[in-house]
Motif scaffolding. Structure first.
Motif, PDB file in Angstrom:
ATOM      1  N   THR A 251       0.718  -1.315  -0.084  1.00 54.43           N
ATOM      2  CA  THR A 251      -0.053   0.047   0.022  1.00 54.43           C
ATOM      3  C   THR A 251       0.755   1.220   0.011  1.00 54.43           C
ATOM      4  O   THR A 251       0.479   2.218  -0.586  1.00 54.43           O
ATOM      5  CB  THR A 251      -0.885  -0.029   1.389  1.00 54.43           C
ATOM      6  N   THR A 252       1.961   1.160   0.701  1.00 58.38           N
ATOM      7  CA  THR A 252       2.769   2.402   0.760  1.00 58.38           C
ATOM      8  C   THR A 252       4.206   1.983  -0.269  1.00 58.38           C
ATOM      9  O   THR A 252       4.791   0.813  -0.158  1.00 58.38           O
ATOM     10  CB  THR A 252       3.331   2.468   2.033  1.00 58.38           C
ATOM     11  N   GLN A 253       4.532   2.750  -1.175  1.00 53.79           N
ATOM     12  CA  GLN A 253       5.557   2.431  -2.109  1.00 53.79           C
ATOM     13  C   GLN A 253       6.933   2.953  -1.940  1.00 53.79           C
ATOM     14  O   GLN A 253       7.098   4.321  -1.344  1.00 53.79           O
ATOM     15  CB  GLN A 253       5.099   3.003  -3.529  1.00 53.79           C
ATOM     16  N   HIS A 254       7.947   2.198  -1.927  1.00 55.55           N
ATOM     17  CA  HIS A 254       9.302   2.635  -1.656  1.00 55.55           C
ATOM     18  C   HIS A 254      10.061   2.250  -2.986  1.00 55.55           C
ATOM     19  O   HIS A 254       9.624   2.583  -4.143  1.00 55.55           O
ATOM     20  CB  HIS A 254       9.919   1.836  -0.359  1.00 55.55           C
ATOM     21  N   ASN A 255      11.286   1.911  -2.755  1.00 59.38           N
ATOM     22  CA  ASN A 255      12.033   1.391  -4.168  1.00 59.38           C
ATOM     23  C   ASN A 255      11.525  -0.027  -4.606  1.00 59.38           C
ATOM     24  O   ASN A 255      12.299  -0.880  -3.860  1.00 59.38           O
ATOM     25  CB  ASN A 255      13.258   1.664  -3.843  1.00 59.38           C
ATOM     26  N   LYS A 256      10.840  -0.166  -5.409  1.00 58.41           N
ATOM     27  CA  LYS A 256      10.465  -1.458  -5.946  1.00 58.41           C
ATOM     28  C   LYS A 256      11.644  -2.176  -6.814  1.00 58.41           C
ATOM     29  O   LYS A 256      11.838  -1.536  -8.078  1.00 58.41           O
ATOM     30  CB  LYS A 256       9.207  -1.443  -6.594  1.00 58.41           C
ATOM     31  N   VAL A 257      12.079  -3.274  -6.368  1.00 56.07           N
ATOM     32  CA  VAL A 257      13.065  -3.920  -7.365  1.00 56.07           C
ATOM     33  C   VAL A 257      12.572  -5.252  -7.901  1.00 56.07           C
ATOM     34  O   VAL A 257      13.310  -5.872  -8.836  1.00 56.07           O
ATOM     35  CB  VAL A 257      14.156  -4.310  -6.376  1.00 56.07           C
ATOM     36  N   HIS A 258      11.363  -5.756  -7.551  1.00 55.20           N
ATOM     37  CA  HIS A 258      10.916  -7.006  -8.238  1.00 55.20           C
ATOM     38  C   HIS A 258       9.519  -7.111  -8.308  1.00 55.20           C
ATOM     39  O   HIS A 258       8.702  -6.411  -7.162  1.00 55.20           O
ATOM     40  CB  HIS A 258      11.570  -8.250  -7.524  1.00 55.20           C
ATOM     41  N   ARG A 259       8.835  -7.585  -9.241  1.00 49.42           N
ATOM     42  CA  ARG A 259       7.387  -7.671  -9.455  1.00 49.42           C
ATOM     43  C   ARG A 259       6.922  -9.103  -9.937  1.00 49.42           C
ATOM     44  O   ARG A 259       7.338  -9.244 -11.086  1.00 49.42           O
ATOM     45  CB  ARG A 259       6.715  -6.556 -10.037  1.00 49.42           C
ATOM     46  N   LEU A 260       6.256  -9.634  -9.304  1.00 51.37           N
ATOM     47  CA  LEU A 260       5.724 -10.804  -9.712  1.00 51.37           C
ATOM     48  C   LEU A 260       4.074 -10.929  -9.134  1.00 51.37           C
ATOM     49  O   LEU A 260       3.777 -11.411  -8.105  1.00 51.37           O
ATOM     50  CB  LEU A 260       6.207 -12.123  -9.063  1.00 51.37           C
ATOM     51  N   ASP A 261       3.258 -10.148  -9.812  1.00 43.39           N
ATOM     52  CA  ASP A 261       1.828  -9.851  -9.501  1.00 43.39           C
ATOM     53  C   ASP A 261       0.983 -10.948  -9.806  1.00 43.39           C
ATOM     54  O   ASP A 261       1.304 -11.963 -10.341  1.00 43.39           O
ATOM     55  CB  ASP A 261       1.398  -8.605  -9.795  1.00 43.39           C
ATOM     56  N   ALA A 262      -0.448 -10.751  -9.531  1.00 44.42           N
ATOM     57  CA  ALA A 262      -1.308 -11.774  -9.917  1.00 44.42           C
ATOM     58  C   ALA A 262      -1.211 -11.934 -11.666  1.00 44.42           C
ATOM     59  O   ALA A 262      -1.581 -13.298 -11.738  1.00 44.42           O
ATOM     60  CB  ALA A 262      -2.966 -11.279  -9.679  1.00 44.42           C
ATOM     61  N   LEU A 263      -1.201 -11.044 -12.412  1.00 45.60           N
ATOM     62  CA  LEU A 263      -0.840 -11.329 -13.803  1.00 45.60           C
ATOM     63  C   LEU A 263       0.250 -12.141 -14.247  1.00 45.60           C
ATOM     64  O   LEU A 263       0.239 -12.937 -14.826  1.00 45.60           O
ATOM     65  CB  LEU A 263      -0.932  -9.953 -14.593  1.00 45.60           C
ATOM     66  N   ASP A 264       1.136 -11.912 -13.554  1.00 46.58           N
ATOM     67  CA  ASP A 264       2.557 -12.575 -13.836  1.00 46.58           C
ATOM     68  C   ASP A 264       2.405 -14.025 -13.446  1.00 46.58           C
ATOM     69  O   ASP A 264       2.790 -14.994 -14.030  1.00 46.58           O
ATOM     70  CB  ASP A 264       3.777 -11.961 -13.135  1.00 46.58           C
ATOM     71  N   ALA A 265       2.048 -14.055 -12.362  1.00 44.88           N
ATOM     72  CA  ALA A 265       2.041 -15.475 -11.902  1.00 44.88           C
ATOM     73  C   ALA A 265       0.982 -16.327 -12.236  1.00 44.88           C
ATOM     74  O   ALA A 265       1.127 -17.262 -12.671  1.00 44.88           O
ATOM     75  CB  ALA A 265       1.461 -15.409 -10.138  1.00 44.88           C
ATOM     76  N   PHE A 266      -0.089 -15.940 -12.886  1.00 46.28           N
ATOM     77  CA  PHE A 266      -0.974 -16.698 -13.840  1.00 46.28           C
ATOM     78  C   PHE A 266      -0.550 -16.862 -15.034  1.00 46.28           C
ATOM     79  O   PHE A 266      -0.461 -17.832 -15.633  1.00 46.28           O
ATOM     80  CB  PHE A 266      -2.437 -15.911 -13.949  1.00 46.28           C
ATOM     81  N   ASN A 267       0.142 -15.712 -15.842  1.00 52.29           N
ATOM     82  CA  ASN A 267       0.781 -16.159 -16.994  1.00 52.29           C
ATOM     83  C   ASN A 267       1.804 -17.056 -16.988  1.00 52.29           C
ATOM     84  O   ASN A 267       2.115 -17.986 -18.025  1.00 52.29           O
ATOM     85  CB  ASN A 267       1.377 -14.866 -17.975  1.00 52.29           C
ATOM     86  N   GLN A 268       2.692 -17.011 -16.135  1.00 48.52           N
ATOM     87  CA  GLN A 268       3.904 -17.938 -15.687  1.00 48.52           C
ATOM     88  C   GLN A 268       3.257 -19.209 -15.170  1.00 48.52           C
ATOM     89  O   GLN A 268       4.313 -20.276 -14.810  1.00 48.52           O
ATOM     90  CB  GLN A 268       4.874 -17.556 -14.969  1.00 48.52           C
TER      91      GLN A 268
END
Length: 1012
Positions: A251-268
Motif C-alpha cells: 500500500t505504501t511504495q518504496h524502491n520496488k526492485v521486483h514484481r511478480l503480481d497476479a497477472l505475472d503469476a497466472f501467465n507463468q
C-alpha cells in the motif's frame, strides 16, 4: 510425507533482484564488537559479537544498482532512495500469494551471506498465524538450503521469557535469523513492552539494545499490515541496515526492485486458476415461494429436476426438503397445499441449459434460489455445493496421487462444536454429515467402473472422520474461538498460538491419502499465514465483512498442489488442468467474480493498458549477451505485428485471440528482425493488462457451463453412424492353461535377464591444504578410486513368497504360476538369487505380456440384442471439467468437445475444419466395450462425406505416439480387443462398414482412409 523443493528460475530472479542492489559491497564475515555483559559475571568482558558490516558503497552507487535492476525488469525507475523507519534502504518485493515469497526471502538471506557476509536477519510478521507459517517454512527448507549452500541457518522466535537466545544471536558468526511478530515490540501490554525495559533477568540490559547492536537486516512479511505509527516508529529502535518488504499488495511504495503480481503469476502458471460457484437469489412478484434448483439429472426416460422447496408436514409444520421432480409436477400438490406454490407446474426441464420452466412463465436456473432464502439454508446450499465440487475434483486427481482438501471458513467454534448441546456437533458439522452421506451415496451409484480404487477410498472412512475443526484448544482439550484483537493496528488478527498447532505445524499429514481428513473447518482469523498446497475448494461460511478482502481469503488456496511424494504438479502443459481453485461464495456468481476481479484490477493499477509503440519503446529485452533496448523501429514493428494478426483491438488493448494462440502455441511468427527476441517480446505483451487477461485469472463464465447437443446430432450422417456402432456384445476367451504355460516358459527362458545387485564404492581423501571455500562447497575431498562390486541381495534376510508375488502381479492362480516357474531352465530360474525384486518384476511382466497375447488370439465377440441408448450422450455431460473444453465447434454433435490432451485438441481443430468430415462425436463415457482387462471407452466416431470417401470410419483412440513400445500392455490389449469387437459388429448387412484404428493426428487418419 516430505515436501520437496527445487531451484526455480522465477524465485532465483526475485533473490537476485535484491542482492544485485548492493553490487560492489565488499564481503565481510562480520564486524566484531564487545557484547555488553550487563551485570552478569557469566559473560566474559572480552566476549565478542558479530554484527552486520555497514554498507561501504555510497548511496549514489546503491541507487544506480537499484535503477539497473528496475531497468532489467522493466519496472518504473526510482529517482531517489526512499527513506522510512530511520533507514535509507527500503526495497519493495512484490510477489503474488502462493508463489513462495517466504522461500525467496530465506534464500535471499543465504545469498546475502554468501556474497557480502551479512548474517543477522530479523523476519517481522504482523500476526502469530504468519509467524507460525514462517517457522514451518524455515524448518522444512533447512535441509534443502544446506544442500545448496553448505550451511545451516540458526533460527528462533523471539520470546521475552527466553532472552538467553539473544546472546547466541549476537555471538554466533553464522547465519542467524530471529522471527518476531509486531505485538512483541509495538503493542502496549506490559509483556510486550519488556523489549524496551532494563530487566533484572537480563543483567539490567534492554533487549532492544542487544538486538540493535547487530545492525540487522529487517525482512517485513506483509508490510501493509505494519504501517501504523506505533510500528513504524518502533522499527527505528532496531537500527536496521536495510529493510526488505515482501507482499502481494503493497500500500505504501518504496524502491520496488521486483514484481511478480497476479497477472505475472497466472501467465507463468505459478498459481492455481480460480473458479467460482455462487448462489444466485431471484425475486418473485407477490408472495415468494422458496425454491433452489440444485441440478438436473439425465436418465434414459426423461430429465429429473432436483429442487429444494418447502413442504407442509402432517403436524402442520413447514420444512424444506429436496425433491426429485419430473415434467408436469404441480408444486402446489408436492408441497401439500402451500398456496405460495399455486401456479407453479413444471412445463419444461432443459438439461442442456440447466433450467426449469413453470406454467406461469417463471424460469429457474441451476444454482439459483428464490429470494426467500434464510441464512441457514444459504449455508446448507454452500456446504452441499462444496462437497459436490470436492468429489468432482477428487475423482479426477485421486489416481494421480493428489490428496484433495476443502476448507470452510467460519466465524465461531459453536457452529462446528457446541459443547453446551447434548450432541456436541455444531450446526455446520451436522449439516455437513447429512449432505456428505447423501452426496457420497449418489456419487458412488454413478461412479464408472474404471474408478474402483477411488470407490474403495470413498467407502473407507466414516463421515465423522473425513472432517475436522482446527481452532484453539483449552485446558479441557476442547475447541474454542481464538482470542482476536478487538482494537489497534492488529484488529481482527488472531493472537492465540494453539489455534495453529496442527493446521500450521503438521500440514504434511493432511496431504497424505492415508489421513482420512479431507474437509477442514477453521476460523476466519486464519485468513493470513496458513495455506496448504492441496486446498482445491474454499467455502466462505463466515458472515460478509467489508474489511476482509476476497483476494486475501482466496489466497489461502492459490499454491500449486503436490502429489503423495511431495512433488509440485507444476508442469506447464498440465498445470492449469490440475490446479483449479473453486470458491463457493455466499453471493451470486456474477457479484463475487466482479468484486474479486475488481480487487485484482485495483492491485494492477500500475500495469500498462495499451500494447502500442509508446509502451514498447525503450523497454529492455534480456538476452544471454546482455540487455537490448527496444528502438523506435522495433517498437513500431511489434505494434504492427499485433495489429496485423488481430492480437489487439483498435485501442491497442490485447484481446482474447492473443492469449488463446499463445496457450495453444500457435502464435504467428514475429518479423525476422525480432525472432531472436521472441520470448522477451511476448513477455512484454503479457505484461499489458487487459480485461481478457483478468477473466483468465478468475473464471468469469466465458467457458461453457453447459454443453448442449446441437443440430449435428440429428443429421442423417450421424444417425447412420450411430446405427452401425451402438451394438453391444459379450466376449469369450477359449484357451487352455497348457498353451499359456508353454508360451510363458519360452518367453522367460529367452528374455528374462536379471542384473545382479551392484554397489558403487568410492574412495577419497582430504587434500593437503584446504580453503574455507573448499570446505563449504564440498570440494575439499578428492576421489581416488571408483569401483563396482556385485553381491547377493541386500535384502537376503527377507523371505519371499515367490508364487504369491508373481500370481498377484500376473493375476493367475498359484498352480499355473508354479507350473511356469518349475518348467524354466535352471540357469534362468537361478537368477532369482541375484536380485529377487527384479526377478519378480521382470517375470511378472513377461508372463502378463504372454497372457495378453493368448487372450487376444483366443478372444471372440458375440453380438447381443441390447444396444446403447442415445441418452448416454446427455448423461455424459454431468460433472464435466469445462476447463478442458474447446472453443465452439461446427461439426461436433455438442457445441464443445472436452479433450484430455493437446493431441486431442489439435485433432479436433483439424476435424472441425476438414471438408471431408460431415459430423463427428467424442464418444461419451457410457459407450463402453467389455474386455478382459477392463471396460474400454473409445474416443471418436466420425462420418465422412459420401461424395469423396464412400464409407463411414470409426477412430478408436488418439495417442501421442503410434509406437506400440510406448503404450502400456493393458492399452495394447484393449486396442486389439476393440479391433475384434468392431470386426464382429461390422458383419451386419449394412453398406459402408465401420473401420477401427489408432491415430496420432488427422493426417494419419486420412492416410488410413485413403487406403480403403
Amino acid at each position: 510425507m516430505k515436501l520437496k523443493f527445487k531451484v526455480q528460475a522465477y524465485q532465483t530472479n526475485a533473490v537476485e533482484a535484491v542482492v544485485d542492489c548492493f553490487a560492489g559491497q565488499p564481503r565481510s564475515d562480520g564486524i566484531s564488537y564487545r557484547i555488553d555483559p550487563g551485570r552478569s559475571k557469566q559473560i566474559k568482558a572480552e566476549e565478542a559479537g558479530f554484527k552486520n558490516a555497514d554498507l561501504q558503497i555510497p548511496k549514489s552507487e546503491v541507487l544506480k544498482n537499484i535503477q539497473a535492476v528496475q531497468r532489467h525488469q522493466n519496472l518504473p525507475i526510482s529517482d531517489k532512495l526512499i527513506s522510512s523507519a530511520g533507514c535509507d534502504y527500503n526495497l519493495d518485493i512484490e510477489m503474488e500469494t502462493g508463489t513462495g515469497k517466504t522461500y525467496c526471502y530465506v534464500k535471499t538471506m543465504f545469498e546475502m551471506h554468501k556474497r557480502y557476509g551479512w548474517s543477522k536477519f530479523i523476519i517481522m510478521v504482523p500476526s502469530i498465524a504468519i509467524r507460525e507459517g514462517v517457522q514451518k517454512s524455515l524448518q522444512i527448507t533447512a535441509e534443502h538450503f544446506t544442500e545448496t549452500y553448505g550451511k545451516k541457518a540458526r533460527f528462533f522466535t523471539y520470546n521475552s521469557k527466553r532472552l538467553h537466545e539473544l546472546e547466541s544471536f549476537s555471538s554466533d558468526a553464522g547465519i542467524n535469523v530471529m522471527v518476531i511478530n509486531t505485538q512483541a515490540f509495538a503493542a502496549k501490554g506490559k509483556d510486550q513492552r519488556r523489549i524496551y525495559m532494563e530487566l533484572d533477568d537480563f543483567q539490567s540490559r534492554r533487549p532492544i539494545d542487544v538486538i540493535s547492536r547487530n545492525r540487522p537486516i529487517l525482512i517485513l512479511d506483509e508490510p501493509q499490515k505494519m504501517e501504523g505509527k506505533a510500528t513504524t516508529k518502533a522499527l527505528e529502535e532496531f537500527h536496521p541496515l536495510m529493510i526488505l518488504r515482501y507482499s502481494a499488495t503493497h500500500t505504501t511504495q518504496h524502491n520496488k526492485v521486483h514484481r511478480l503480481d497476479a497477472l505475472d503469476a497466472f501467465n507463468q502458471k505459478l498459481v492455481k486458476k480460480i473458479a467460482v460457484r455462487g448462489i444466485q437469489t431471484r425475486g418473485l412478484a407477490g408472495t415468494a415461494p422458496y425454491m433452489y434448483l440444485e441440478g438436473i439429472e439425465v436418465s434414459k426416460k426423461a430429465p429429473i429436476a432436483r429442487i429444494e422447496m418447502e413442504v407442509k408436514l402432517a403436524n402442520g409444520d413447514i420444512k424444506r426438503q429436496l425433491k426429485r421432480l419430473e415434467f408436469g409436477r404441480d408444486l402446489l400438490s408436492v408441497s401439500n397445499g402451500l398456496q405460495a406454490y399455486n401456479g407453479f407446474t413444471i412445463s419444461q426441464i432443459d438439461a442442456n441449459k440447466d433450467t426449469v420452466e413453470f406454467t406461469n412463465g417463471f424460469e429457474l436456473r441451476a444454482g439459483e434460489a428464490t429470494q426467500d432464502l434464510s441464512e441457514e439454508h444459504m449455508r446448507r446450499i454452500q456446504i452441499r455445493e462444496t462437497i459436490r465440487a470436492h468429489f468432482e475434483k477428487e475423482q479426477t486427481l485421486f489416481a494421480k496421487g493428489i490428496k484433495v482438501l476443502s476448507l470452510f471458513f467460519i466465524d465461531t467454534v459453536s457452529r462446528y462444536r457446541d459443547y453446551d448441546a447434548e450432541d456436541t456437533k455444531g450446526h455446520y458439522a451436522q449439516v455437513f454429515e447429512e449432505e456428505y452421506e447423501i452426496l457420497r451415496d449418489e456419487y458412488l451409484s454413478t461412479l464408472p467402473l474404471e474408478y474402483q480404487d477411488y470407490r474403495a477410498f470413498l467407502e473407507r472412512d466414516e463421515v465423522g472422520k473425513v472432517h475436522e475443526g482446527y481452532f484453539s484448544i483449552d485446558k479441557k482439550n476442547r475447541l474454542v474461538d481464538p482470542s482476536v484483537k478487538k482494537t489497534g493496528e492488529e484488529k481482527g488478527l488472531s493472537d492465540d498460538e494453539s489455534a495453529y498447532d496442527l493446521i500450521l505445524r503438521n500440514k504434511e499429514r493432511l496431504l497424505s491419502q492415508n489421513e482420512p481428513v479431507r474437509f477442514i473447518f477453521s476460523h476466519s482469523a486464519l485468513r493470513e499465514g496458513w495455506d496448504n498446497p492441496n486446498v482445491f475448494t474454499m467455502c466462505m461460511l463466515n458472515r460478509a465483512n467489508s474489511n476482509v478482502r476476497r483476494r486475501q481469503e482466496v489466497g489461502r488456496g492459490l499454491r500449486l498442489c503436490v502429489n503423495q511424494t511431495g512433488e509440485r504438479m507444476d508442469h506447464p502443459s498440465v498445470v492449469h488442468d490440475i490446479n483449479v481453485l473453486t470458491v463457493v461464495a455466499s453471493e451470486s456468481y456474477k457479484d463475487f467474480v466482479s468484486n474479486l476481479q475488481k480487487e485484482i484490477s485495483d492491485a494492477l493499477v500500475a500495469r500498462p493498458r495499451k500494447a502500442n509503440e509508446a509502451y514498447f519503446k525503450e523497454k529492455v529485452l534480456r538476452t544471454e549477451h546482455g540487455d537490448v533496448p527496444v528502438t523506435s523501429e522495433m517498437a513500431a514493428q511489434i505494434e504492427f505485428y499485433l495489429i496485423q494478426n488481430g492480437y489487439v483491438d483498435h485501442q491497442r488493448q490485447v484481446v482474447e485471440a492473443y492469449h488463446t494462440a499463445k496457450a495453444e502455441e500457435a502464435l504467428a511468427p514475429l518479423p525476422d528482425t525480432l525472432m531472436q527476441y521472441a520470448p522477451q517480446v511476448f513477455e512484454l505483451v503479457d505484461s499489458v493488462f487487459s480485461a481478457d487477461a483478468l477473466s483468465r485469472i478468475v473464471d468469469d463464465g466465458r467457458k461453457p457451463k453447459t454443453n448442449p447437443l446441437n443440430d449435428n446430432f440429428e443429421k442423417k450422417a450421424f444417425k447412420e453412424l450411430w446405427e452401425r456402432i451402438n451394438q453391444k456384445a459379450v466376449y469369450r476367451v477359449d484357451f487352455d492353461s497348457d498353451e499359456l504355460v508353454e508360451k510363458c516358459v519360452a518367453a522367460l527362458n529367452k528374455e528374462l535377464n536379471v542384473t545382479p545387485l551392484q554397489y558403487t564404492v568410492q574412495v577419497g581423501s582430504q587434500g593437503d591444504s584446504l580453503t574455507a571455500e573448499q570446505l563449504s562447497d564440498g570440494k575439499g575431498f578428492k576421489v581416488k578410486d571408483t569401483r563396482i562390486e556385485y553381491g547377493q541381495s541386500a535384502f537376503s534376510s527377507v523371505k519371499y513368497d515367490l508364487l504369491q508375488e508373481v500370481s498377484e502381479n500376473a493375476q493367475l492362480t498359484r498352480h499355473t504360476v508354479a507350473r511356469i516357474l518349475s518348467s524354466m531352465e535352471k540357469a534362468v530360474f537361478d537368477q532369482f538369487k541375484k536380485n529377487p525384486e527384479q526377478f519378480i518384476s521382470e517375470a511378472s511382466r513377461l508372463i502378463k505380456e504372454q497372457k495378453a497375447t493368448v487372450i487376444i488370439e483366443r478372444l471372440t465377440y458375440d453380438a447381443v440384442e441390447e444396444r446403447h441408448d442415445v441418452g448416454i450422450f446427455t448423461a455424459a455431460q454431468t460433472g464435466n471439467d469445462f476447463s478442458k473444453a474447446t472453443e465452439k465447434l461446427t461439426k461436433h454433435v455438442f457445441d464443445h468437445a472436452i479433450v484430455d490432451s493437446n493431441v486431442e485438441r489439435e485433432f479436433v481443430a483439424e476435424l472441425d475444419t476438414s471438408s471431408e468430415v460431415v459430423v463427428y462425436a467424442k464418444l461419451p463415457r457410457g459407450f463402453l466395450i467389455p474386455t478382459p482387462v477392463g471396460d474400454y471407452n473409445p474416443d471418436w466416431a466420425i462420418s465422412f462425406e459420401e461424395g469423396s470417401v464412400r464409407h463411414i470410419y470409426f477412430v478408436a483412440e488418439t495417442k501421442g505416439s503410434m509406437s506400440s513400445m510406448k503404450l502400456r500392455p493393458d492399452e495394447l490389449t484393449k486396442i486389439e480387443c476393440a479391433r475384434k469387437f468392431f470386426a464382429e459388429i461390422s458383419k451386419a448387412d449394412l453398406p459402408n462398414n465401420v473401420r477401427y484404428d489408432v491415430v496420432d493426428s488427422y493426417s494419419k487418419l486420412m492416410d488410413l482412409v485413403a487406403r480403403q
